[in-house]
Enzyme design. Structure first.
Site, PDB file in Angstrom:
ATOM      1  N   LEU A   1       0.823  -1.211   0.000  1.00  0.00           N
ATOM      2  CA  LEU A   1       0.000   0.000   0.000  1.00  0.00           C
ATOM      3  C   LEU A   1       0.858   1.263   0.000  1.00  0.00           C
ATOM      4  O   LEU A   1       1.916   1.319   0.620  1.00  0.00           O
ATOM      5  CB  LEU A   1      -0.934   0.018   1.220  1.00  0.00           C
ATOM      6  CG  LEU A   1      -1.930  -1.133   1.340  1.00  0.00           C
ATOM      7  CD1 LEU A   1      -2.926  -0.853   2.479  1.00  0.00           C
ATOM      8  CD2 LEU A   1      -2.684  -1.392   0.044  1.00  0.00           C
TER       9      LEU A   1
ATOM     10  N   GLY B   1      -1.698   6.418  -2.528  1.00  0.00           N
ATOM     11  CA  GLY B   1      -2.835   6.320  -3.453  1.00  0.00           C
ATOM     12  C   GLY B   1      -3.918   5.424  -2.865  1.00  0.00           C
ATOM     13  O   GLY B   1      -5.104   5.788  -2.828  1.00  0.00           O
ATOM     14  N   HIS B   2      -3.502   4.258  -2.363  1.00  0.00           N
ATOM     15  CA  HIS B   2      -4.465   3.378  -1.680  1.00  0.00           C
ATOM     16  C   HIS B   2      -5.031   4.110  -0.455  1.00  0.00           C
ATOM     17  O   HIS B   2      -6.224   4.021  -0.167  1.00  0.00           O
ATOM     18  CB  HIS B   2      -3.792   2.096  -1.198  1.00  0.00           C
ATOM     19  CG  HIS B   2      -3.179   1.249  -2.276  1.00  0.00           C
ATOM     20  ND1 HIS B   2      -1.824   1.107  -2.435  1.00  0.00           N
ATOM     21  CD2 HIS B   2      -3.749   0.488  -3.238  1.00  0.00           C
ATOM     22  CE1 HIS B   2      -1.584   0.282  -3.448  1.00  0.00           C
ATOM     23  NE2 HIS B   2      -2.725  -0.109  -3.958  1.00  0.00           N
TER      24      HIS B   2
ATOM     25  N   GLN C   1      -4.975 -12.899 -12.135  1.00  0.00           N
ATOM     26  CA  GLN C   1      -4.886 -11.786 -13.085  1.00  0.00           C
ATOM     27  C   GLN C   1      -3.471 -11.589 -13.616  1.00  0.00           C
ATOM     28  O   GLN C   1      -3.195 -10.609 -14.307  1.00  0.00           O
ATOM     29  CB  GLN C   1      -5.446 -10.498 -12.468  1.00  0.00           C
ATOM     30  CG  GLN C   1      -4.650  -9.927 -11.323  1.00  0.00           C
ATOM     31  CD  GLN C   1      -5.401  -8.785 -10.646  1.00  0.00           C
ATOM     32  OE1 GLN C   1      -6.428  -9.008  -9.999  1.00  0.00           O
ATOM     33  NE2 GLN C   1      -4.916  -7.562 -10.804  1.00  0.00           N
TER      34      GLN C   1
ATOM     35  N   GLY D   1      -9.612   2.969  -8.088  1.00  0.00           N
ATOM     36  CA  GLY D   1      -8.871   4.133  -8.576  1.00  0.00           C
ATOM     37  C   GLY D   1      -9.050   4.360 -10.070  1.00  0.00           C
ATOM     38  O   GLY D   1      -9.073   3.415 -10.858  1.00  0.00           O
TER      39      GLY D   1
ATOM     40  N   LYS E   1      -6.735   5.541 -11.601  1.00  0.00           N
ATOM     41  CA  LYS E   1      -5.389   5.188 -12.063  1.00  0.00           C
ATOM     42  C   LYS E   1      -5.450   4.002 -13.022  1.00  0.00           C
ATOM     43  O   LYS E   1      -4.740   3.944 -14.013  1.00  0.00           O
ATOM     44  CB  LYS E   1      -4.536   4.880 -10.828  1.00  0.00           C
ATOM     45  CG  LYS E   1      -3.374   3.961 -11.011  1.00  0.00           C
ATOM     46  CD  LYS E   1      -2.213   4.693 -11.616  1.00  0.00           C
ATOM     47  CE  LYS E   1      -0.959   3.876 -11.758  1.00  0.00           C
ATOM     48  NZ  LYS E   1      -1.112   2.478 -12.039  1.00  0.00           N
ATOM     49  N   ASP E   2      -6.311   3.025 -12.689  1.00  0.00           N
ATOM     50  CA  ASP E   2      -6.514   1.864 -13.555  1.00  0.00           C
ATOM     51  C   ASP E   2      -7.866   2.058 -14.238  1.00  0.00           C
ATOM     52  O   ASP E   2      -8.873   1.465 -13.844  1.00  0.00           O
ATOM     53  CB  ASP E   2      -6.474   0.582 -12.710  1.00  0.00           C
ATOM     54  CG  ASP E   2      -5.140   0.460 -11.988  1.00  0.00           C
ATOM     55  OD1 ASP E   2      -4.138   0.212 -12.650  1.00  0.00           O
ATOM     56  OD2 ASP E   2      -5.103   0.664 -10.757  1.00  0.00           O
TER      57      ASP E   2
ATOM     58  N   GLN F   1      -9.692  -0.863 -15.844  1.00  0.00           N
ATOM     59  CA  GLN F   1     -10.153  -1.774 -14.785  1.00  0.00           C
ATOM     60  C   GLN F   1     -11.422  -1.223 -14.127  1.00  0.00           C
ATOM     61  O   GLN F   1     -12.381  -1.966 -13.859  1.00  0.00           O
ATOM     62  CB  GLN F   1      -9.054  -1.947 -13.737  1.00  0.00           C
ATOM     63  CG  GLN F   1      -9.521  -2.684 -12.489  1.00  0.00           C
ATOM     64  CD  GLN F   1      -8.395  -2.926 -11.518  1.00  0.00           C
ATOM     65  OE1 GLN F   1      -7.629  -3.844 -11.687  1.00  0.00           O
ATOM     66  NE2 GLN F   1      -8.301  -2.097 -10.480  1.00  0.00           N
TER      67      GLN F   1
HETATM   68  P1  AMP Z   1      -3.678  -2.267  -6.659  1.00  0.00           P
HETATM   69  O1  AMP Z   1      -3.213  -2.644  -5.288  1.00  0.00           O
HETATM   70  O2  AMP Z   1      -2.593  -1.695  -7.507  1.00  0.00           O
HETATM   71  O3  AMP Z   1      -4.465  -3.347  -7.334  1.00  0.00           O
HETATM   72  O4  AMP Z   1      -4.674  -1.066  -6.459  1.00  0.00           O
HETATM   73  C1  AMP Z   1      -5.769  -1.157  -5.592  1.00  0.00           C
HETATM   74  C2  AMP Z   1      -6.683   0.004  -5.859  1.00  0.00           C
HETATM   75  O5  AMP Z   1      -5.984   1.227  -5.634  1.00  0.00           O
HETATM   76  C3  AMP Z   1      -7.170   0.033  -7.315  1.00  0.00           C
HETATM   77  O6  AMP Z   1      -8.531   0.438  -7.319  1.00  0.00           O
HETATM   78  C4  AMP Z   1      -6.281   1.058  -7.937  1.00  0.00           C
HETATM   79  O7  AMP Z   1      -6.851   1.689  -9.078  1.00  0.00           O
HETATM   80  C5  AMP Z   1      -6.108   2.032  -6.791  1.00  0.00           C
HETATM   81  N1  AMP Z   1      -4.884   2.826  -6.977  1.00  0.00           N
HETATM   82  C6  AMP Z   1      -3.655   2.365  -7.310  1.00  0.00           C
HETATM   83  N2  AMP Z   1      -2.793   3.399  -7.458  1.00  0.00           N
HETATM   84  C7  AMP Z   1      -3.509   4.530  -7.209  1.00  0.00           C
HETATM   85  C8  AMP Z   1      -3.172   5.921  -7.205  1.00  0.00           C
HETATM   86  N3  AMP Z   1      -1.955   6.362  -7.506  1.00  0.00           N
HETATM   87  N4  AMP Z   1      -4.146   6.807  -6.885  1.00  0.00           N
HETATM   88  C9  AMP Z   1      -5.404   6.375  -6.596  1.00  0.00           C
HETATM   89  N5  AMP Z   1      -5.771   5.075  -6.585  1.00  0.00           N
HETATM   90  C10 AMP Z   1      -4.842   4.166  -6.889  1.00  0.00           C
END
Ligand code: AMP
Length: 300
Positions: free
Chosen positions: A35, A38-39, A63, A152, A154-155, A158
């Site tokens: 984490l 962003g998380h 995935q 996010g 960001k994806d 997704q």
């Molecule tokens: P991940 O652990 O990368 O699968 O991300 C978990 C969640 O956090 C997903 O919904 C991502 O889109 C979101 N996320 C990842 N990076 C960021 C970021 N920089 N800003 C906002 N949300 C993010």
């Protein structure tokens, strides 16, 4: 509130049933751990908007097409629990692979298949990726039964896939898209950023700069074509030099992901960029109103 760590999804499911019986709203933030802030921004928002917040921390093997990438994925459960707690989580759920997929490394017999949105861009580059995402999201939403689930921007693709499967399979869950949190120089925060070498970290700035350049070009000439914006973005990303391989830099319709052509409608388009920088696959995206602060876009 003190965040509780669960090592099984069954435990989290039981806790969520109790929350629901008490009439509490449940905010859910699914993550793959490692984490970062962003998380943290998703968790804090969920904490502001719900009575309790469940964070899942699970590196979903379904995935990953490339099992080397799965092994290399960063993990730090202690750090995750500390960050989730300080951002306002009530429960952190870090289940084991065999609880979710008893047949692993064989994939489960039943997978959620998403349709055309899962076949383009990230789906084309990573076949099966979005079906893996859709399967885990469906399982997690079934267990947690959140009032609201936070994902996010960001994806961005997704997020669109998750909106699609939710509206098709469980429309009672509200999906909240959250803005991308960035490093001081504009790089979108990502768990994968820790794998960037110092040189690649510098080259990686090209992605957010390219989004800035596209926004700037649109503001200078609202009639600018999508084709010109695509070229400008590609040039900016590739300015990072030999360490950078561009996968795509393209303006698309923000809901269908069809490639835009000619003059663009800024309210309905999104700029998508994916590049491999020093061996690390990086994604970024933004609307055409996007701008980095001046010092970010010009810093060396
Ligand atoms: P991940 O652990 O990368 O699968 O991300 C978990 C969640 O956090 C997903 O919904 C991502 O889109 C979101 N996320 C990842 N990076 C960021 C970021 N920089 N800003 C906002 N949300 C993010």
């Amino acid at each position: 509130m003190v965040a509780v760590l669960h090592h099984s999804l069954a435990e989290t499911q039981a806790a969520c049933r109790k929350f629901a019986q008490q009439g509490l709203s449940i905010g859910f933030v699914p993550t793959m751990g490692a984490l970062h802030a962003g998380h943290g921004s998703l968790i804090s928002r969920a904490a502001r908007e719900n009575d309790v917040v469940v964070v899942s921390d699970f590196v979903n093997p379904l995935q990953f097409g490339d099992l080397g990438d799965l092994d290399a994925y960063p993990r730090d459960l202690d750090g995750d629990v500390a960050l989730a707690r300080s951002a306002g989580a009530t429960v952190v759920c870090a289940p084991q692979v065999h609880e979710l997929y008893p047949t692993w490394p064989e994939a489960p017999a039943t997978m959620v298949s998403v349709g055309p949105l899962a076949e383009i861009f990230e789906g084309a580059a990573r076949p099966g990726h979005f079906n893996g995402v859709a399967t885990i999201v469906t399982k997690l939403h079934n267990a947690v039964r959140p009032t609201r689930a936070y994902y996010g921007e960001k994806d961005f693709q997704q997020l669109a896939v998750i909106r699609q499967i939710t509206s098709d399979l469980s429309p009672d869950v509200e999906i909240i898209g959250c803005t991308t949190k960035r490093e001081a120089d504009g790089l979108a925060m990502s768990s994968r950023n820790v794998r960037l070498s110092a040189e690649a970290r510098v080259a990686a700035r090209g992605l957010s700069r390219a989004l800035h350049v596209a926004g700037q070009a649109f503001r200078a000439n609202p009639q600018v074509s999508a084709e010109t914006l695509n070229e400008l973005m590609a040039t900016s990303v590739l300015a990072g030099g030999d360490l950078v391989t561009l996968d795509y830099a393209v303006v698309v319709d923000a809901s269908t992901f069809a490639r835009a052509t000619g003059p663009v409608d800024p309210t309905a388009t999104r700029c998508l960029i994916t590049a491999i920088v020093g061996g690390v696959r990086l994604l970024d995206n933004a609307g055409l109103t996007f701008t980095l602060a001046d010092e970010m876009s010009t810093s060396p």
